[in-house]
Write a protein that holds these residues in place. Structure first.
Motif, PDB file in Angstrom:
ATOM      1  N   TYR A 102       0.859  -1.177   0.000  1.00  0.00           N
ATOM      2  CA  TYR A 102       0.000   0.000   0.000  1.00  0.00           C
ATOM      3  C   TYR A 102       0.904   1.238   0.000  1.00  0.00           C
ATOM      4  O   TYR A 102       1.907   1.280   0.713  1.00  0.00           O
ATOM      5  CB  TYR A 102      -0.880   0.030   1.258  1.00  0.00           C
ATOM      6  N   TYR A 103       0.538   2.259  -0.780  1.00  0.00           N
ATOM      7  CA  TYR A 103       1.358   3.472  -0.878  1.00  0.00           C
ATOM      8  C   TYR A 103       0.470   4.646  -1.286  1.00  0.00           C
ATOM      9  O   TYR A 103      -0.625   4.438  -1.838  1.00  0.00           O
ATOM     10  CB  TYR A 103       2.492   3.262  -1.897  1.00  0.00           C
ATOM     11  N   LEU A 153      -4.240  -0.776  -7.636  1.00  0.00           N
ATOM     12  CA  LEU A 153      -5.660  -0.848  -7.303  1.00  0.00           C
ATOM     13  C   LEU A 153      -6.003   0.253  -6.307  1.00  0.00           C
ATOM     14  O   LEU A 153      -5.376   0.354  -5.252  1.00  0.00           O
ATOM     15  CB  LEU A 153      -5.991  -2.223  -6.715  1.00  0.00           C
ATOM     16  N   ASP A 154      -6.999   1.057  -6.647  1.00  0.00           N
ATOM     17  CA  ASP A 154      -7.445   2.156  -5.776  1.00  0.00           C
ATOM     18  C   ASP A 154      -8.150   1.579  -4.553  1.00  0.00           C
ATOM     19  O   ASP A 154      -9.059   0.761  -4.674  1.00  0.00           O
ATOM     20  CB  ASP A 154      -8.381   3.066  -6.566  1.00  0.00           C
ATOM     21  N   GLN A 155      -7.726   1.991  -3.382  1.00  0.00           N
ATOM     22  CA  GLN A 155      -8.331   1.524  -2.137  1.00  0.00           C
ATOM     23  C   GLN A 155      -9.301   2.576  -1.632  1.00  0.00           C
ATOM     24  O   GLN A 155      -8.906   3.693  -1.335  1.00  0.00           O
ATOM     25  CB  GLN A 155      -7.245   1.271  -1.081  1.00  0.00           C
ATOM     26  N   GLU A 208      -6.601   7.992  -3.106  1.00  0.00           N
ATOM     27  CA  GLU A 208      -5.634   8.467  -2.121  1.00  0.00           C
ATOM     28  C   GLU A 208      -4.580   7.410  -1.808  1.00  0.00           C
ATOM     29  O   GLU A 208      -3.428   7.736  -1.570  1.00  0.00           O
ATOM     30  CB  GLU A 208      -6.341   8.865  -0.825  1.00  0.00           C
ATOM     31  N   ILE A 209      -5.006   6.140  -1.777  1.00  0.00           N
ATOM     32  CA  ILE A 209      -4.109   5.033  -1.463  1.00  0.00           C
ATOM     33  C   ILE A 209      -4.265   3.979  -2.553  1.00  0.00           C
ATOM     34  O   ILE A 209      -5.388   3.602  -2.911  1.00  0.00           O
ATOM     35  CB  ILE A 209      -4.427   4.413  -0.088  1.00  0.00           C
ATOM     36  N   HIS A 210      -3.128   3.517  -3.066  1.00  0.00           N
ATOM     37  CA  HIS A 210      -3.137   2.432  -4.044  1.00  0.00           C
ATOM     38  C   HIS A 210      -2.508   1.192  -3.425  1.00  0.00           C
ATOM     39  O   HIS A 210      -1.712   1.278  -2.489  1.00  0.00           O
ATOM     40  CB  HIS A 210      -2.362   2.826  -5.297  1.00  0.00           C
ATOM     41  N   MET A 211      -2.863   0.029  -3.983  1.00  0.00           N
ATOM     42  CA  MET A 211      -2.334  -1.245  -3.516  1.00  0.00           C
ATOM     43  C   MET A 211      -1.880  -2.056  -4.710  1.00  0.00           C
ATOM     44  O   MET A 211      -2.521  -2.046  -5.763  1.00  0.00           O
ATOM     45  CB  MET A 211      -3.401  -2.015  -2.736  1.00  0.00           C
ATOM     46  N   LEU A 212      -0.751  -2.752  -4.516  1.00  0.00           N
ATOM     47  CA  LEU A 212      -0.243  -3.697  -5.511  1.00  0.00           C
ATOM     48  C   LEU A 212      -0.192  -5.084  -4.893  1.00  0.00           C
ATOM     49  O   LEU A 212       0.130  -5.225  -3.713  1.00  0.00           O
ATOM     50  CB  LEU A 212       1.179  -3.333  -5.943  1.00  0.00           C
TER      51      LEU A 212
END
Length: 105
Positions: free
Chosen positions: A62-63, A89-91, A96-100
């Motif tokens: 998450y970043y 992936l937009d969380q 505001e926060i993306h996840m891989l």
């Protein structure tokens, strides 16, 4: 770093070096940028479920949302190399926060 993002990671992008004969050459990795993140190893149960689905994922990263992360990049987290296995992936739907989804080498 914040409590939400307690880790520091570096995204690397691939570059292909020519072999001089028109072939593809070797892939080398170049640092693209460093950012704060939360690197979360999956539980053994989650890993087993992913393996059953033939999905090679054992970490979530998450970043803070960015537009320059590409699926062909990889993530350095300390001594670990994580190969990206998904697009960002937009969380939460607020961008505001993306996840891989990633797999450790």
């Amino acid at each position: 770093m914040t409590e939400e993002f307690p880790h520091t990671i570096t995204f690397q992008k691939p570059t292909r070096t020519g072999d001089g004969g028109g072939g593809g050459g070797e892939i080398t990795w170049e640092d693209a940028f460093t950012t704060e993140a939360h690197v979360q190893p999956l539980s053994s149960n989650q890993i087993a479920q992913n393996q059953a689905l033939e999905t090679p994922v054992d970490h979530r990263v998450y970043y803070p949302a960015r537009n320059d992360v590409k699926p062909d990049m990889r993530v350095l987290h300390g001594e670990n190399i994580l190969d990206v296995q998904s697009k960002p992936l937009d969380q939460g739907g607020l961008d505001e926060i993306h996840m891989l989804r990633c797999q450790m080498r």
